[in-house]
Design an enzyme around this catalytic site. Structure first.
Site, PDB file in Angstrom:
ATOM      1  N   HIS A 140      25.189  25.557  18.967  1.00 13.86           N
ATOM      2  CA  HIS A 140      26.913  25.186  19.921  1.00 13.86           C
ATOM      3  C   HIS A 140      26.764  23.909  19.853  1.00 13.86           C
ATOM      4  CE1 HIS A 140      29.472  25.100  23.390  1.00 13.86           C
ATOM      5  NE2 HIS A 140      29.488  27.303  22.828  1.00 13.86           N
ATOM      6  N   GLU A 242      30.435  23.208  16.657  1.00 11.16           N
ATOM      7  CA  GLU A 242      29.746  23.908  16.654  1.00 11.16           C
ATOM      8  C   GLU A 242      29.967  24.375  15.145  1.00 11.16           C
ATOM      9  OE1 GLU A 242      30.328  27.017  19.145  1.00 11.16           O
ATOM     10  OE2 GLU A 242      31.469  25.918  20.608  1.00 11.16           O
TER      11      GLU A 242
HETATM   12  O1  TA6 Z   1      32.123  28.288  21.379  1.00 15.09           O
HETATM   13  C1  TA6 Z   1      33.132  28.498  22.059  1.00 15.09           C
HETATM   14  C2  TA6 Z   1      32.919  29.454  23.461  1.00 15.09           C
HETATM   15  O2  TA6 Z   1      32.312  30.305  22.947  1.00 15.09           O
HETATM   16  C3  TA6 Z   1      33.943  29.614  24.211  1.00 15.09           C
HETATM   17  O3  TA6 Z   1      34.659  30.442  24.251  1.00 15.09           O
HETATM   18  C4  TA6 Z   1      32.936  28.767  25.648  1.00 15.09           C
HETATM   19  O4  TA6 Z   1      32.720  29.949  26.290  1.00 15.09           O
HETATM   20  C5  TA6 Z   1      31.858  28.140  25.500  1.00 15.09           C
HETATM   21  O5  TA6 Z   1      31.595  28.695  24.357  1.00 15.09           O
HETATM   22  C6  TA6 Z   1      30.806  28.090  26.081  1.00 15.09           C
HETATM   23  O6  TA6 Z   1      30.184  29.579  26.876  1.00 15.09           O
HETATM   24  P1  TA6 Z   1      29.036  29.107  27.525  1.00 15.09           P
HETATM   25  O7  TA6 Z   1      28.455  30.952  27.763  1.00 15.09           O
HETATM   26  O8  TA6 Z   1      28.261  28.339  27.620  1.00 15.09           O
HETATM   27  O9  TA6 Z   1      29.543  29.177  28.947  1.00 15.09           O
END
Ligand code: TA6
Length: 267
Positions: A140, A242
């Protein structure tokens, strides 16, 4: 823990999470100044490893438990690589706590390879159970941008994607620009992507076919204002690109291994 050749990487044992990558004297990753560093709360920034579940696509905690756990790294395994590189491997295996929420035996490895101008992050998952397991996963990565509204992401043109904010399936026309919330799932682009960041040069981003999707996320000002570990204007300085394996769960028979990498480089 630090890893240095001409460039440097800092990695937290929590989550095997790269927190900083400096090349050519410039930080390439975003780490929120308000990120938690308490050993278990997910760290906002760097390269979180989402495993064994992406987002809320299953019964586990959001993005899975691996980013909250302490991984093992043996500094004795820091290996010099030809071409002025270094390799570090971090490991996580099932334990009592993981089996209580996810009843599988597994070994996961994050392998970091640092070369001048290039960082590769590879996740490998081995099923050490006697029966099949399945998971979704993502690297991520939070990329640093001086001003996301000036940034452009090239390489996804022409691909049909899922816009998770609008819940639509349009086709990407032109390079991506940013401002309001963006949360989109693309198929992996074969040729990789180029992130143009006025004020900070270009970043090339590629991923292995095992990561069959690419997720692009920026919370924009409104969602960002509700994130306790982000400064109100933090959304301007980050873009998540990501490497993801999320549309189809990865199924591993007993003994099988899955592997996928993301490759970041400054041309
Ligand atoms: O990868 C995108 C995502 O899944 C978004 O939907 C958003 O929620 C982000 O990740 C961040 O997630 P987090 O749990 O780290 O706040």
């Amino acid at each position: 823990m630090g890893l240095a050749c001409a460039d440097t990487v800092w990695v937290a044992l929590q989550g095997a999470q790269v927190l900083s990558w400096i090349t050519a004297g410039e930080e390439q990753l975003f780490l929120s100044p308000l990120a938690a560093h308490d050993g278990h709360t997910p760290i906002r920034g760097g390269i979180p490893v989402c495993f064994p579940q992406f987002n809320q696509r299953g019964p586990l905690v959001k993005h899975g438990f691996a980013r909250s756990m302490r991984w093992q790294a043996d500094v004795g395994e820091l290996q010099p690589l030809a071409g002025d590189g270094l390799r570090l491997v971090l490991r996580l295996a099932d334990d009592h706590g993981t089996r209580a929420v996810w009843p599988h035996a597994f070994e996961a490895e994050v392998e970091l390879e640092l070369y001048p101008g290039r960082l590769s992050v590879t996740l490998a998952v081995r099923n050490t159970s006697h029966s099949a397991l399945s998971f979704t996963t993502a690297l991520h990565s939070y990329l640093r941008v001086p001003d996301v509204q000036q940034a452009r992401l090239h390489g996804l043109e022409g691909l049909e994607y899922w816009d998770a904010v609008a819940d639509t399936h349009p086709r990407q026309a032109g390079a991506l620009g940013f401002g309001p919330e963006v949360d989109c799932v693309y198929p992996r682009p074969d040729q990789g992507m180029l992130l143009h960041r006025p004020g900070q040069g270009v970043l090339h981003i590629a991923q292995d076919p095992g990561f069959a999707q690419t997720v692009v996320w920026n919370p924009g000002p409104e969602l960002c204002a509700g994130l306790a570990d982000m400064q109100p204007d933090g959304w301007r300085r980050m873009l998540c690109v990501e490497a993801a394996a999320i549309d189809q769960p990865q199924v591993l028979a007993a003994g099988e291994v899955w592997r996928g990498g993301q490759y970041l480089s400054t041309p």
